[in-house]
Design an enzyme around this catalytic site. Sequence first.
Site, PDB file in Angstrom:
ATOM      1  N   CYS A 189      50.254  53.768  41.391  1.00  0.00           N
ATOM      2  CA  CYS A 189      49.893  54.392  39.994  1.00  0.00           C
ATOM      3  C   CYS A 189      50.110  53.305  38.832  1.00  0.00           C
ATOM      4  CB  CYS A 189      50.284  55.560  39.790  1.00  0.00           C
ATOM      5  SG  CYS A 189      50.001  56.743  41.255  1.00  0.00           S
TER       6      CYS A 189
ATOM      7  N   HIS B 110      49.574  57.038  32.621  1.00  0.00           N
ATOM      8  CA  HIS B 110      48.846  57.346  33.855  1.00  0.00           C
ATOM      9  C   HIS B 110      49.072  58.923  33.906  1.00  0.00           C
ATOM     10  CE1 HIS B 110      48.405  58.018  38.003  1.00  0.00           C
ATOM     11  NE2 HIS B 110      49.750  58.441  38.355  1.00  0.00           N
TER      12      HIS B 110
ATOM     13  N   ASN C  45      44.187  62.920  39.449  1.00  0.00           N
ATOM     14  CA  ASN C  45      45.218  61.871  39.349  1.00  0.00           C
ATOM     15  C   ASN C  45      44.350  60.787  40.359  1.00  0.00           C
ATOM     16  OD1 ASN C  45      46.894  59.579  39.916  1.00  0.00           O
ATOM     17  ND2 ASN C  45      48.837  61.101  40.671  1.00  0.00           N
TER      18      ASN C  45
HETATM   19  N1  ACO Z   1      47.985  76.140  45.923  1.00  0.00           N
HETATM   20  C1  ACO Z   1      49.069  77.242  46.158  1.00  0.00           C
HETATM   21  N2  ACO Z   1      50.383  77.046  46.534  1.00  0.00           N
HETATM   22  C2  ACO Z   1      50.959  76.065  46.694  1.00  0.00           C
HETATM   23  C3  ACO Z   1      50.008  74.671  46.606  1.00  0.00           C
HETATM   24  C4  ACO Z   1      48.551  74.815  46.398  1.00  0.00           C
HETATM   25  N3  ACO Z   1      47.725  73.853  46.382  1.00  0.00           N
HETATM   26  N4  ACO Z   1      50.680  73.709  47.274  1.00  0.00           N
HETATM   27  C5  ACO Z   1      52.049  74.232  47.095  1.00  0.00           C
HETATM   28  N5  ACO Z   1      52.063  75.451  47.087  1.00  0.00           N
HETATM   29  C6  ACO Z   1      53.253  76.426  47.281  1.00  0.00           C
HETATM   30  C7  ACO Z   1      54.035  76.002  48.154  1.00  0.00           C
HETATM   31  O1  ACO Z   1      53.968  76.067  49.273  1.00  0.00           O
HETATM   32  C8  ACO Z   1      55.475  76.599  47.635  1.00  0.00           C
HETATM   33  O2  ACO Z   1      55.363  77.990  48.263  1.00  0.00           O
HETATM   34  P1  ACO Z   1      56.838  78.562  48.736  1.00  0.00           P
HETATM   35  O3  ACO Z   1      57.400  78.649  47.277  1.00  0.00           O
HETATM   36  O4  ACO Z   1      56.200  79.982  49.167  1.00  0.00           O
HETATM   37  O5  ACO Z   1      57.340  77.817  49.862  1.00  0.00           O
HETATM   38  C9  ACO Z   1      55.289  76.833  46.229  1.00  0.00           C
HETATM   39  O6  ACO Z   1      53.694  76.815  46.043  1.00  0.00           O
HETATM   40  C10 ACO Z   1      55.870  75.895  45.275  1.00  0.00           C
HETATM   41  O7  ACO Z   1      55.760  74.721  45.931  1.00  0.00           O
HETATM   42  P2  ACO Z   1      56.406  73.526  45.415  1.00  0.00           P
HETATM   43  O8  ACO Z   1      56.059  72.301  45.820  1.00  0.00           O
HETATM   44  O9  ACO Z   1      58.017  73.591  44.908  1.00  0.00           O
HETATM   45  O10 ACO Z   1      55.469  73.350  43.679  1.00  0.00           O
HETATM   46  P3  ACO Z   1      56.106  72.690  42.392  1.00  0.00           P
HETATM   47  O11 ACO Z   1      56.192  73.822  41.374  1.00  0.00           O
HETATM   48  O12 ACO Z   1      57.127  71.532  42.661  1.00  0.00           O
HETATM   49  O13 ACO Z   1      54.628  71.958  42.193  1.00  0.00           O
HETATM   50  C11 ACO Z   1      53.751  69.808  42.191  1.00  0.00           C
HETATM   51  C12 ACO Z   1      54.171  71.024  42.857  1.00  0.00           C
HETATM   52  C13 ACO Z   1      52.601  70.240  41.397  1.00  0.00           C
HETATM   53  C14 ACO Z   1      53.319  68.774  43.299  1.00  0.00           C
HETATM   54  C15 ACO Z   1      54.812  69.187  41.249  1.00  0.00           C
HETATM   55  O14 ACO Z   1      55.963  69.199  42.129  1.00  0.00           O
HETATM   56  C16 ACO Z   1      54.609  67.990  40.586  1.00  0.00           C
HETATM   57  O15 ACO Z   1      53.547  68.169  39.674  1.00  0.00           O
HETATM   58  N6  ACO Z   1      55.102  66.875  41.067  1.00  0.00           N
HETATM   59  C17 ACO Z   1      54.623  65.658  40.491  1.00  0.00           C
HETATM   60  C18 ACO Z   1      54.185  64.712  41.452  1.00  0.00           C
HETATM   61  C19 ACO Z   1      52.770  64.214  41.100  1.00  0.00           C
HETATM   62  O16 ACO Z   1      52.309  64.263  39.877  1.00  0.00           O
HETATM   63  N7  ACO Z   1      52.543  63.270  41.987  1.00  0.00           N
HETATM   64  C20 ACO Z   1      51.398  62.607  41.866  1.00  0.00           C
HETATM   65  C21 ACO Z   1      51.353  61.329  42.629  1.00  0.00           C
HETATM   66  S1  ACO Z   1      52.513  60.340  42.063  1.00  0.00           S
HETATM   67  C22 ACO Z   1      52.251  59.821  40.730  1.00  0.00           C
HETATM   68  O17 ACO Z   1      50.968  59.696  40.358  1.00  0.00           O
HETATM   69  C23 ACO Z   1      53.341  59.230  39.930  1.00  0.00           C
END
Ligand code: ACO
Length: 321
Positions: free
Chosen positions: A111, A248, A278
């Site tokens: 990215c 980004h 993204n």
């Molecule tokens: N829909 C519904 N529920 C979901 C989904 C979905 N698409 N995906 C995961 N869940 C569930 C999980 O299974 C989990 O359930 P559980 O509690 O029963 O186990 C729950 O939601 C919470 O999951 P987490 O992974 O803890 O969710 P979090 O609040 O951390 O959000 C996310 C996930 C959005 C990916 C967050 O961590 C984030 O924004 N991270 C940044 C990463 C990013 O933006 N990466 C992009 C690529 S890298 C870059 O560009 C820099």
Amino acid sequence: MNAHIIGTGSFLPAKVVTNFELAEHMDTSDEWIVSRTGIRQRHIAVGETTAGMALEAAKRALEDAGMQPEELEMILLATVSPDHIVPSAACEVQAMLGAKNAVAIELNAACSGFVFGLNTAQAYVRAGIYKKILVVGVETLSKIVDWSDRSTCILFGDGAGAAVLTADENAGIQDFIQFADGTKGEALLCDAKPLRNLFVQNEQKQEHVRMDGQEVFKFAVRRVSESIDQLLERNSLATQEIGCYILHQANARIIQSVVKHLKEDGEKFPMNVERCGNTSGASVPLLLDELNRAGRLKRGEKVIMSGFGGGLTWGSIYMIW
Ligand code: ACO
């Protein structure tokens, strides 16, 4: 001399996939995706190729710059999702454009790719080696995303953006800062081809993106804020002097956290993550082109750009638009 952007272009695949459409294929919801990421839809390639999207973005950037392809001396193309290992998408774009006088190099910094591409262009311009450079960021992430993993596949989209740069005495890139931390590479992974030859047949690889979402989130907020702070400090700039921050577009919550850290006005942080998702290396130039064409960037305005992502890699640029 500085590398100065004089034209921009972008391309998005025609197919738009909303969160509601994704929810027909997996256990997710518009509410979950919007509240966690700010993403409502993304563009997904259904016939478009990485090189083809890059070509369209490049053509539009050249047209905007009023430059002919033969004038280009260098093409820097950032991607993690090329159509081929060889030839590079950079060389394919060079051929399709007819940019016969340009050397073409591909760059993988996930990215951060487009931002690192601009920094590389700046280094060549500063060294007096080249004056006319095309930098492209392009991704067809939909082919490397694991569509059975709802925690990652909802994040990404496809697209391309490009910028044409020329040497300028005053405007353009004033300073940049860039970093890598390979020891944290496992936070965002996608394997390449497995080792298969006469002697090894069964090495297992996962040719799809895997991510530790929370680790990436924490890394992004901390490192982006830090790199902007450093850039502002060493250029004796106050945040009030910056007209626009082009970050980004990974996730709206990451950007909002950076706004909060800098105690800045959120209006200065335009976003298109809601519409494009993204798009990794394509996200900064896609947003840049959108802002340029909307007349949002004023010549002479001070702009900060930041890229961050897999590697892990991150970096920021201070430029005078
Ligand atoms: N829909 C519904 N529920 C979901 C989904 C979905 N698409 N995906 C995961 N869940 C569930 C999980 O299974 C989990 O359930 P559980 O509690 O029963 O186990 C729950 O939601 C919470 O999951 P987490 O992974 O803890 O969710 P979090 O609040 O951390 O959000 C996310 C996930 C959005 C990916 C967050 O961590 C984030 O924004 N991270 C940044 C990463 C990013 O933006 N990466 C992009 C690529 S890298 C870059 O560009 C820099």
